[in-house]
Scaffold this motif. Sequence first.
Motif, PDB file in Angstrom:
ATOM      1  N   ASP A 123       0.920  -1.239   0.073  1.00 46.62           N
ATOM      2  CA  ASP A 123       0.168  -0.123   0.203  1.00 46.62           C
ATOM      3  C   ASP A 123       0.656   1.321   0.024  1.00 46.62           C
ATOM      4  OD1 ASP A 123      -2.432  -1.569   0.064  1.00 46.62           O
ATOM      5  OD2 ASP A 123      -2.562  -1.359   2.211  1.00 46.62           O
ATOM      6  N   SER A 124       2.094   1.301   0.297  1.00 45.70           N
ATOM      7  CA  SER A 124       2.915   2.441   0.762  1.00 45.70           C
ATOM      8  C   SER A 124       3.548   2.872  -0.618  1.00 45.70           C
ATOM      9  CB  SER A 124       3.962   2.279   1.827  1.00 45.70           C
ATOM     10  OG  SER A 124       4.773   3.237   1.753  1.00 45.70           O
ATOM     11  N   PRO A 125       3.651   3.983  -1.290  1.00 37.55           N
ATOM     12  CA  PRO A 125       4.211   4.399  -2.418  1.00 37.55           C
ATOM     13  C   PRO A 125       5.857   4.136  -2.095  1.00 37.55           C
ATOM     14  CG  PRO A 125       2.864   6.172  -1.574  1.00 37.55           C
ATOM     15  CD  PRO A 125       2.650   5.114  -0.675  1.00 37.55           C
ATOM     16  N   GLU A 126       6.286   4.150  -0.778  1.00 37.53           N
ATOM     17  CA  GLU A 126       7.814   4.230  -0.438  1.00 37.53           C
ATOM     18  C   GLU A 126       8.211   2.808  -0.896  1.00 37.53           C
ATOM     19  OE1 GLU A 126      10.863   4.819   3.043  1.00 37.53           O
ATOM     20  OE2 GLU A 126       8.764   5.069   3.371  1.00 37.53           O
ATOM     21  N   PHE A 127       7.350   1.762  -0.667  1.00 31.00           N
ATOM     22  CA  PHE A 127       7.887   0.355  -0.621  1.00 31.00           C
ATOM     23  C   PHE A 127       7.342  -0.550  -1.729  1.00 31.00           C
ATOM     24  CE2 PHE A 127       8.583   1.573   3.857  1.00 31.00           C
ATOM     25  CZ  PHE A 127      10.101   1.093   3.931  1.00 31.00           C
ATOM     26  N   ALA A 128       6.096   0.090  -1.993  1.00 31.12           N
ATOM     27  CA  ALA A 128       5.362  -0.782  -3.398  1.00 31.12           C
ATOM     28  C   ALA A 128       6.281  -1.062  -4.487  1.00 31.12           C
ATOM     29  CB  ALA A 128       4.142  -0.074  -3.701  1.00 31.12           C
ATOM     30  N   ALA A 129       6.162  -2.250  -5.118  1.00 34.63           N
ATOM     31  CA  ALA A 129       6.937  -2.598  -6.197  1.00 34.63           C
ATOM     32  C   ALA A 129       6.306  -3.135  -7.415  1.00 34.63           C
ATOM     33  CB  ALA A 129       7.757  -3.830  -5.546  1.00 34.63           C
ATOM     34  N   HIS A 130       6.754  -3.149  -8.560  1.00 35.92           N
ATOM     35  CA  HIS A 130       6.127  -3.645  -9.877  1.00 35.92           C
ATOM     36  C   HIS A 130       6.003  -4.891  -9.594  1.00 35.92           C
ATOM     37  CE1 HIS A 130       7.878   0.343 -11.304  1.00 35.92           C
ATOM     38  NE2 HIS A 130       6.481   0.320 -11.914  1.00 35.92           N
ATOM     39  N   SER A 191       7.308  -0.192 -17.781  1.00 35.96           N
ATOM     40  CA  SER A 191       6.900  -0.029 -16.300  1.00 35.96           C
ATOM     41  C   SER A 191       5.612   0.669 -16.291  1.00 35.96           C
ATOM     42  CB  SER A 191       8.040   0.634 -15.615  1.00 35.96           C
ATOM     43  OG  SER A 191       8.291   1.755 -15.927  1.00 35.96           O
ATOM     44  N   THR A 192       5.160   1.618 -17.177  1.00 38.16           N
ATOM     45  CA  THR A 192       4.139   2.224 -17.003  1.00 38.16           C
ATOM     46  C   THR A 192       2.741   1.324 -17.199  1.00 38.16           C
ATOM     47  OG1 THR A 192       3.978   3.057 -19.634  1.00 38.16           O
ATOM     48  CG2 THR A 192       5.064   4.382 -17.816  1.00 38.16           C
ATOM     49  N   ALA A 193       2.895  -0.069 -17.748  1.00 36.12           N
ATOM     50  CA  ALA A 193       1.819  -0.818 -17.652  1.00 36.12           C
ATOM     51  C   ALA A 193       1.411  -1.096 -16.484  1.00 36.12           C
ATOM     52  CB  ALA A 193       2.356  -1.849 -18.565  1.00 36.12           C
ATOM     53  N   ILE A 194       2.192  -0.908 -15.258  1.00 39.58           N
ATOM     54  CA  ILE A 194       2.109  -1.565 -13.849  1.00 39.58           C
ATOM     55  C   ILE A 194       1.938  -0.153 -13.150  1.00 39.58           C
ATOM     56  CG2 ILE A 194       2.511  -2.892 -12.119  1.00 39.58           C
ATOM     57  CD1 ILE A 194       4.058  -4.727 -13.995  1.00 39.58           C
ATOM     58  N   GLN A 195       0.716   0.222 -12.611  1.00 39.36           N
ATOM     59  CA  GLN A 195       0.508   1.506 -12.169  1.00 39.36           C
ATOM     60  C   GLN A 195       0.784   1.086 -10.501  1.00 39.36           C
ATOM     61  OE1 GLN A 195       0.054   4.475 -13.241  1.00 39.36           O
ATOM     62  NE2 GLN A 195       0.551   3.663 -15.379  1.00 39.36           N
ATOM     63  N   LEU A 196       1.575   2.004  -9.947  1.00 35.08           N
ATOM     64  CA  LEU A 196       2.035   1.766  -8.689  1.00 35.08           C
ATOM     65  C   LEU A 196       1.309   3.113  -7.780  1.00 35.08           C
ATOM     66  CD1 LEU A 196       5.727   0.888  -8.474  1.00 35.08           C
ATOM     67  CD2 LEU A 196       3.764  -0.584  -8.272  1.00 35.08           C
ATOM     68  N   PRO A 197       0.974   2.848  -6.534  1.00 36.10           N
ATOM     69  CA  PRO A 197       0.369   3.914  -5.643  1.00 36.10           C
ATOM     70  C   PRO A 197       1.231   5.055  -5.802  1.00 36.10           C
ATOM     71  CG  PRO A 197       1.166   2.252  -4.105  1.00 36.10           C
ATOM     72  CD  PRO A 197       1.370   1.753  -5.549  1.00 36.10           C
TER      73      PRO A 197
END
Length: 415
Positions: A123-130, A191-197
């Motif tokens: 959930d965290s933008p800091e740790f979320a990964a593709h 990488s833009t195909a997988i949207q992260l928080p």
Amino acid sequence: MNLRPYSESYPVQNPRISYRELQLETIDLEPEFFEKATLLSRHSNTEAEQWQIYLNTLALFALEKWLSDRQLTLSSQTYSLLRTQVLNLEAVSPLNVEQFKLCLIARENLGNQTLEIPEKMIDSPEFAAHFYLLMRVVLEEQQAVFIGFFRYDQLDGRNLKQTDTGNYELSLSELNPEASHLGLNLKYLDSTAIQLPKNELAQQSFERLTQWLENIYAADWQPVEQLLANRPPLVPFCSPINFRTRNLSSQKTIEKSLKTLQMSGALGHQNPGDLSQAELSDVLVELLQTTNNEETRWQAAEFLWEINPNHPAVGVRRAIDLGMQLSGVPVALMVAILPKPDQRIAILLRVYPLQGFLPTNLKLIGLDELGQSLFEVRAREQDDYIQFKFTADPGDQFSVQVMLNDATVTEYFIV
């Protein structure tokens, strides 16, 4: 915990690789991996943490080896990553490979065929990964086994099960066990195909504080002396001092500041009253460069701002008028930065009234890059200013809010 050399036996609950794992890709662990993992694990005090650090380190070296075999590389040197991210314990994230972020999860045993992932890792933008990659470290075989991976966008719309400890739980059967698929994704997927928080601060305009040390400022940030020129002198800030013409109020302020430094031992055995302005400036500069006491450093910096504001050792301070944005209330936000010997940056935030006192209940609020509150300071009746001091690392992002009733002004910074 005393970790044994890799060649000795380890207390593994299930030393044999399962039939399913025999079909999975394995990475041989080199002797130097074990040596480095042993050294790094000593940075923690508890046995459980030492063991997880040991596993994380071995898995990270295995991942680097696996990537190298496919002409892929981590964007940072592995050993520098180890000293920062591996100590996270729960997972090693984010790891940057090409344009992607990876989260590496290392386990010794897979238990009940489920995988628990800390909530913040998703959930965290800091740790979320593709991509999230699970490796099992099989010490008896001196191998890391590629158990599988999943993409962040595979979680969209899925009701993730949460455990009592706040972790998300996934079945191992949901992982893609094909290591080659991960390699192809890293090489050919956009990488833009997988949207992260998204980071709360990502779209904001940042004031880069380290650029202030190079005399680069946004137009709104004025010299403190200029913006506060028409307000009465305050403790400890007042207009630059002329030792021969200073008024009685300034003199008492200076003497009080010096007495505080002398009582703390910061000036050694020297009597501040016997020092010339130049000698005192030299003493304060030396103090800034040698003391480990943050309060003493700020006292020395503020006093040096009084007698020698342009000295290169004194850091930088700038202020911005917030009146037009804060319902016409005449207040200014001052930000001062002071480089530290360890390359970190000490930061001082102050809100000043440009007339009279601060409005009661005016708030100074600090937020981290996720928008979570770091601190809150509230003005009381007849406050000349409110402030907060902290230390940050280069690259850290934060925002500062000045709030009064329904009006809020937010400024964004990167160290």
